[in-house]
Structures are given as C-alpha cells and as structure tokens.
Design a protein around this motif. Structure first.
Motif, PDB file in Angstrom:
ATOM      1  N   HIS A 203      13.802   4.055  -3.865  1.00 32.62           N
ATOM      2  CA  HIS A 203      13.917   5.427  -4.380  1.00 32.62           C
ATOM      3  C   HIS A 203      15.339   5.809  -4.805  1.00 32.62           C
ATOM      4  O   HIS A 203      15.592   6.968  -5.143  1.00 32.62           O
ATOM      5  CB  HIS A 203      13.445   6.435  -3.323  1.00 32.62           C
ATOM      6  CG  HIS A 203      12.126   6.104  -2.696  1.00 32.62           C
ATOM      7  ND1 HIS A 203      11.031   5.708  -3.423  1.00 32.62           N
ATOM      8  CD2 HIS A 203      11.718   6.099  -1.400  1.00 32.62           C
ATOM      9  CE1 HIS A 203      10.003   5.484  -2.599  1.00 32.62           C
ATOM     10  NE2 HIS A 203      10.405   5.704  -1.374  1.00 32.62           N
ATOM     11  N   GLU A 252      12.080  -1.821   2.314  1.00 34.83           N
ATOM     12  CA  GLU A 252      10.897  -0.966   2.221  1.00 34.83           C
ATOM     13  C   GLU A 252      10.887  -0.461   0.778  1.00 34.83           C
ATOM     14  O   GLU A 252      11.682   0.402   0.419  1.00 34.83           O
ATOM     15  CB  GLU A 252      10.993   0.198   3.202  1.00 34.83           C
ATOM     16  CG  GLU A 252       9.716   0.997   3.254  1.00 34.83           C
ATOM     17  CD  GLU A 252       9.915   2.380   3.832  1.00 34.83           C
ATOM     18  OE1 GLU A 252       8.966   2.908   4.396  1.00 34.83           O
ATOM     19  OE2 GLU A 252      11.008   2.952   3.712  1.00 34.83           O
ATOM     20  N   TRP A 278       3.518  -1.210   0.628  1.00 37.14           N
ATOM     21  CA  TRP A 278       2.825  -0.085   1.280  1.00 37.14           C
ATOM     22  C   TRP A 278       1.350  -0.009   0.909  1.00 37.14           C
ATOM     23  O   TRP A 278       0.615   0.832   1.392  1.00 37.14           O
ATOM     24  CB  TRP A 278       3.500   1.242   0.893  1.00 37.14           C
ATOM     25  CG  TRP A 278       4.450   1.709   1.943  1.00 37.14           C
ATOM     26  CD1 TRP A 278       5.802   1.535   1.939  1.00 37.14           C
ATOM     27  CD2 TRP A 278       4.133   2.399   3.157  1.00 37.14           C
ATOM     28  NE1 TRP A 278       6.336   2.071   3.080  1.00 37.14           N
ATOM     29  CE2 TRP A 278       5.338   2.618   3.843  1.00 37.14           C
ATOM     30  CE3 TRP A 278       2.942   2.864   3.731  1.00 37.14           C
ATOM     31  CZ2 TRP A 278       5.401   3.264   5.064  1.00 37.14           C
ATOM     32  CZ3 TRP A 278       3.010   3.518   4.965  1.00 37.14           C
ATOM     33  CH2 TRP A 278       4.235   3.709   5.611  1.00 37.14           C
ATOM     34  N   HIS A 318       6.373   2.077  12.705  1.00 40.61           N
ATOM     35  CA  HIS A 318       6.549   3.374  13.354  1.00 40.61           C
ATOM     36  C   HIS A 318       6.007   4.535  12.530  1.00 40.61           C
ATOM     37  O   HIS A 318       6.086   5.678  12.967  1.00 40.61           O
ATOM     38  CB  HIS A 318       8.041   3.583  13.608  1.00 40.61           C
ATOM     39  CG  HIS A 318       8.817   3.612  12.312  1.00 40.61           C
ATOM     40  ND1 HIS A 318       8.964   2.485  11.535  1.00 40.61           N
ATOM     41  CD2 HIS A 318       9.419   4.609  11.644  1.00 40.61           C
ATOM     42  CE1 HIS A 318       9.644   2.803  10.445  1.00 40.61           C
ATOM     43  NE2 HIS A 318       9.937   4.092  10.488  1.00 40.61           N
ATOM     44  N   ASP A 319       5.497   4.265  11.322  1.00 44.73           N
ATOM     45  CA  ASP A 319       5.023   5.343  10.454  1.00 44.73           C
ATOM     46  C   ASP A 319       3.503   5.431  10.365  1.00 44.73           C
ATOM     47  O   ASP A 319       2.983   6.336   9.696  1.00 44.73           O
ATOM     48  CB  ASP A 319       5.543   5.135   9.020  1.00 44.73           C
ATOM     49  CG  ASP A 319       7.029   5.421   8.882  1.00 44.73           C
ATOM     50  OD1 ASP A 319       7.558   6.227   9.667  1.00 44.73           O
ATOM     51  OD2 ASP A 319       7.658   4.836   7.980  1.00 44.73           O
TER      52      ASP A 319
END
Ligand code: TEU
Ligand code: CA
Length: 544
Positions: A203, A252, A278, A318-319
C-alpha cells in the motif's frame, strides 16, 4: 540455484501480548518469550516472527508505532529484546520482526510536528490535502469502511489514512522520509535481526487524488492503494538494503496477484523473499469458511509460483479466526488434516501460536470482551439495526481477529498458565483439554504431527524444493497434489471436509506408491475409493 536457508525453514508467529506473561500484569512480554524458547526448539521451528513490540499507544496493538527505535515497556526493554535475540541465536533460532512503514501512530513525533503548520519541516512526511469539515478531498475509503481522510482543524487540511485515523499514512514520495526509514531499517539489521515481515507493504504507493474508483473491479474501494504502479521504485530501494544484509523478508502484499508474485519474489531479481497472499481467506454466502475456495486459491498460487518465486504458506495469523473453527469442525482430527494439507506445499510454512495445539475460536459472552475496534463498531451497527444483543455478538465476532489473540494455552492451571494475574483477554474455556502440557504427553498429538512435518522439510529436498502439481479427484474439498524432484515424488491427499467423499483417481498412475507414516490409518490407493472426513495420506515413490 543454491537453496536459501528459509526454503527448508518453518516460521513460528508469536503475538507477544498473548504468548506468555512473566510479571503477572496479564499481558505477554519478552521475558515470557525467552522462557518458552526451549518449547519452540522442541517443536523444531527455525524462525520466530514477533508482531510489533515497538513503542506504541496500542490503538492497533502495536501497529501504531510512536518510536521505531524503542520498545513498549509493556513488553520489556531493549535489553530484553537483545537477550531474546541472543538466546534464540544460541539455540539456532532466527528472529524476524514486523516492519511497519506504511503509517505511524498519530503520536509519533513526526506527526505531532507535521500537524502544527503547513510549512513545518515534517509536513510532507504525511499526506495532506485541502479540505473542509464536510468536504473531504475524495471519496476513498479506509480498510475500516469509513473515509480515508480526517480533517485537522489546526491547519484546515485533511490527512490520509488507510487504517485508523490514529494511523496516518507516510508520504513515500518524500526523499527525506524515505531516508529516515532506510536508516531505521539498517539500525535493526545492524542490531542483528534476521529479517522482517513487511506490514501492509503493497500500500506504500497511492494513485493521484483524482483517481476514480471502479467498484466493479477486483480490489473495489481499495484499488487506489493496492500495488499501485510506482511502488517498484520504493521496493527496489528496500531490496538493495535487504540484499546487503542477506536477510529473509516476507511481505504482506495484498493486491499483488499470483501472476505478479513470481517477479516480486524471484530469487535474484525479486524485491522480497516471499509473499503473504490474502485471497484464500474466503467465505461462503452463509458466512462459513469456503473450503473449496481456499483449496482453489492455494492451488493457483502454487501453480503460478511453481518454477519461479516463493510462497509464504499459512492458515492462521493474528488478524483472522482459528482455521479449524472458521473452515472446519474445530476438532483435533480436522486440525491434523489442515496441518498436512498446507505443510507439504512448496513455500515456507508459518505456524501461528496455538495452531500447533488446535486452539479454537473463543466464546464472547458480552461486548466488553471484544478488543477489536472494527468489531465493536460492527456490533453497535447490528444493535442499531434491531438485532438482539446475543445475536449481534455472535454475528459480529464470528470472523473477528480477537479469536487469534486469546492467550496461549500452556497447561491446565488457572488461566492456562499464561499469567498469574488477570489476562488482558479472556482465556478460552477449553484450555483444560487443549494445552501444551497435554499435547507433549501424547505421542499422537497434533503437536507431534507438526514436529514431524517440520522435520520432513528439513530432511527432504522433495518437500523443500520439489515442483507442485495438482491432482484431480472429482472433489473440490479434497486437496490432492504431487511434489516432484529428480526421480522422487510425493503424493498428498487430504479430505478437508468432515464428510466421507468418493474419489475418482483415474488420472493417477497407481503403481509403486509407499505410504509415509504420518499417524494415520493406511489407505490402499485404487482408482475409485472413499476417503473418510478429515482423512489425510502421504505417499512417496522413487523411479530409478
Ligand atoms: O494488516 C493489513 C491488512 O489487513 C491489509 O493490509 C490487508 O492487505 C487487506 O485488509 C486485505 O484486504 C496489517 C496487520 O496484520 C494488522 O494487524 C494491522 O492492523 C494492519 O496491518 C495495520 O498496520
Ligand atoms: Ca507482562
């Protein structure tokens, strides 16, 4: 090409706040991690990844950094981190940490300066645009679904943030900002870290502010900051530093497609060592984990990176919720099937703390037990729509990241041995049966299966280096594939559903397969057979 060390390695992800508390304040810390290193060594993992432990107001549990160079006292001190690194290294374990450079905390001194005036020297470290309280610079949305802009009264402009308003995005177009970041990266690599997990790295680059979002296209509302052209220059700068130190980097990188990933992770010319995709975290229309979709996505990533590039393999972090709760029936048998299915793919496996025990989602009994800000908002929203408290709680928390953040279950003593104090998140009710102590005592446990899978990758180059080839079985909830290197092949067949499924193996050459013992009952291969729910089988054959 010479094998890189991480191609034989397995990474263990530690969420420090929930791993092990050493001082009774109810929150995990660095000394707690040091205490448990022998346990991780016994599991056999090679690399530890720590979620952020830097100074932070903890609005986003450490992903809002207010000082890149110091440690949040909640976790301990820089000396504790140094000791963790040294102890890990002396045990042959590597240590990587999160690198969060898309944004900082709004409490970072840079942002405190930047918001003072339009001509402050730090102003252009962040992204500002003229605005008024009721008119934002454009209609872009943050990942939380609200405006990506927050109006700041003092200078009558708005600043940009793709996450929380307390996490302003950094302006990578500023050469001074980039230099500060590169210096900070060198500091940590000189400190001795073995690499980084690059948070939200795809991003960094944003489209021009007048970019029009096409809602019907792939990345929908987030397209203006998903792997936007121009990011390559920043990634190339980062690569230069990482190459100087020869470290492992896992990005990520949502928005980087499986077709683009080989170039991003090419051994020589790629920006980073591997990518966390993802896409496989899919849901069916009735809000359950989409098992067939998960298999299809993982297959595609395997195929697209079969010859070039490298995958990070994971089921949990963790998400997201616990895999066996979200995609399965929560049983240990289900956990074993998922373990085998993903651990033998091509790439570097990641295990999230507690996954090796088959930890499950928690039970939320009241709204006070929710930690995640976005889940709190979702809960309120459902109440306002007229839903009962109980239903709203169930629905809002079903996919919450909170499940993954419940304390690690060490033994059957109070609070699962996580803390002697009051845990910051409630311990799961099932800790008396699902815990480290119980798993270590049982030679057929999930823990011991993971131990064998990790060891297999260390020893066998077919697992670490072999090519991937999917096998058609006529069942989309069965994950079946070959791994192949020189004259040796592995065949992996796993039923990721709880039902008995009939397989059509007419595409398979049935000769000479030997079953590899992985704690499961033997199954003779035939061109048609029935595979019980959550059954898994691994075969090997060599042709001379
Ligand atoms: O998560 C980032 C994240 O979830 C998005 O970048 C992701 O690419 C997108 O939602 C996929 O559609 C990381 C951390 O893992 C998370 O814990 C932090 O809250 C977040 O960054 C902000 O730092
Ligand atoms: Ca503590």
């Amino acid at each position: 090409m010479k094998e890189k060390w991480w191609q034989k390695a397995t990474v263990y992800q530690i969420y420090p706040r929930s791993f092990k508390d050493s001082n009774g304040d109810g929150k995990g810390d660095l000394p707690g991690i040091i205490e448990k290193l022998p346990y991780l060594k016994e599991l056999g993992v090679d690399v530890l990844w720590l979620n952020p432990v830097y100074a932070s107001p903890m609005v986003d549990n450490g992903y809002d950094i207010s000082d890149y160079y110091s440690i949040n006292p909640e976790f301990g001190s820089l000396a504790d981190l140094r000791q963790l690194l040294e102890t890990a290294h002396s045990l042959g374990l590597k240590l990587i940490m999160d690198l969060v450079v898309n944004h900082t905390s709004d409490q970072h001194p840079w942002f405190k300066e930047a918001r003072k005036s339009k001509d402050n020297p730090y102003r252009d470290y962040y992204l500002w645009q003229p605005a008024s309280p009721d008119r934002m610079p454009n209609n872009w949305k943050s990942f939380q679904g609200t405006s990506a802009w927050t109006y700041d009264e003092r200078t009558k402009e708005a600043y940009f943030h793709i996450f929380d308003a307390k996490q302003p995005d950094l302006n990578w177009k500023s050469p001074r900002l980039r230099e500060e970041i590169y210096q900070m990266i060198r500091y940590w690599l000189d400190f001795g870290l073995d690499g980084f997990r690059l948070d939200a790295i795809s991003h960094l680059q944003k489209e021009a502010w007048d970019f029009k979002i096409q809602f019907w296209e792939g990345d929908g509302p987030w397209a203006p900051f998903m792997n936007v052209s121009g990011i390559e220059a920043y990634m190339a700068d980062l690569k230069e530093i990482f190459d100087q130190y020869g470290v492992m980097t896992v990005g990520e990188a949502s928005g980087v497609s499986s077709k683009q990933a080989p170039a991003w992770t090419d051994e020589k010319t790629g920006f980073i060592s591997m990518i966390i995709e993802w896409e496989h975290n899919r849901r069916t229309p009735d809000n359950q984990g989409d098992v067939a979709g998960l298999i299809a996505v993982l297959k595609r990533w395997q195929e697209d990176l079969s010859e070039r590039g490298w995958n990070a393999l994971y089921l949990e972090n963790h998400d997201i919720p616990r895999i066996i709760s979200a995609f399965g029936d929560g049983s240990q048998g289900c956990a074993k099937a998922f373990a085998v299915a993903y651990s033998l793919l091509r790439g570097t496996p990641f295990i999230f703390q507690g996954q090796e025990l088959g930890m499950t989602n928690g039970q939320f009994e009241s709204a006070d037990e929710i930690d995640s800000n976005s889940i709190k908002l979702a809960y309120q929203d459902l109440l306002e729509k007229g839903m009962s408290e109980e239903d709203a709680l169930t629905q809002a928390t079903q996919w919450s990241r909170d499940h993954a953040r419940l304390p690690m279950q060490w033994d059957c003593s109070p609070n699962a041995g996580f803390t002697t104090g009051q845990p910051w998140m409630k311990v799961n009710d099932n800790y008396k049966t699902i815990n480290v102590q119980a798993q270590l005592a049982d030679k057929d446990s999930l823990f011991h299966l993971y131990q064998r899978l990790i060891e297999l990758r260390h020893q066998d180059t077919v697992v670490s280096q072999g090519t991937f080839q999917a096998l058609e079985t006529g069942q989309d909830k069965v994950f079946a594939y070959h791994r192949h290197l020189h004259d040796v092949s592995y065949l992996v067949i796993v039923n990721l559903s709880g039902e008995d499924l009939g397989l059509d193996l007419s595409d398979l050459d049935l000769a000479d397969w030997q079953e590899v013992a992985l704690f499961n009952r033997p199954l003779l291969l035939k061109s048609e057979l029935t595979l019980p729910g959550y059954d898994y089988h691994v075969y090997c054959r060599s042709k001379n």
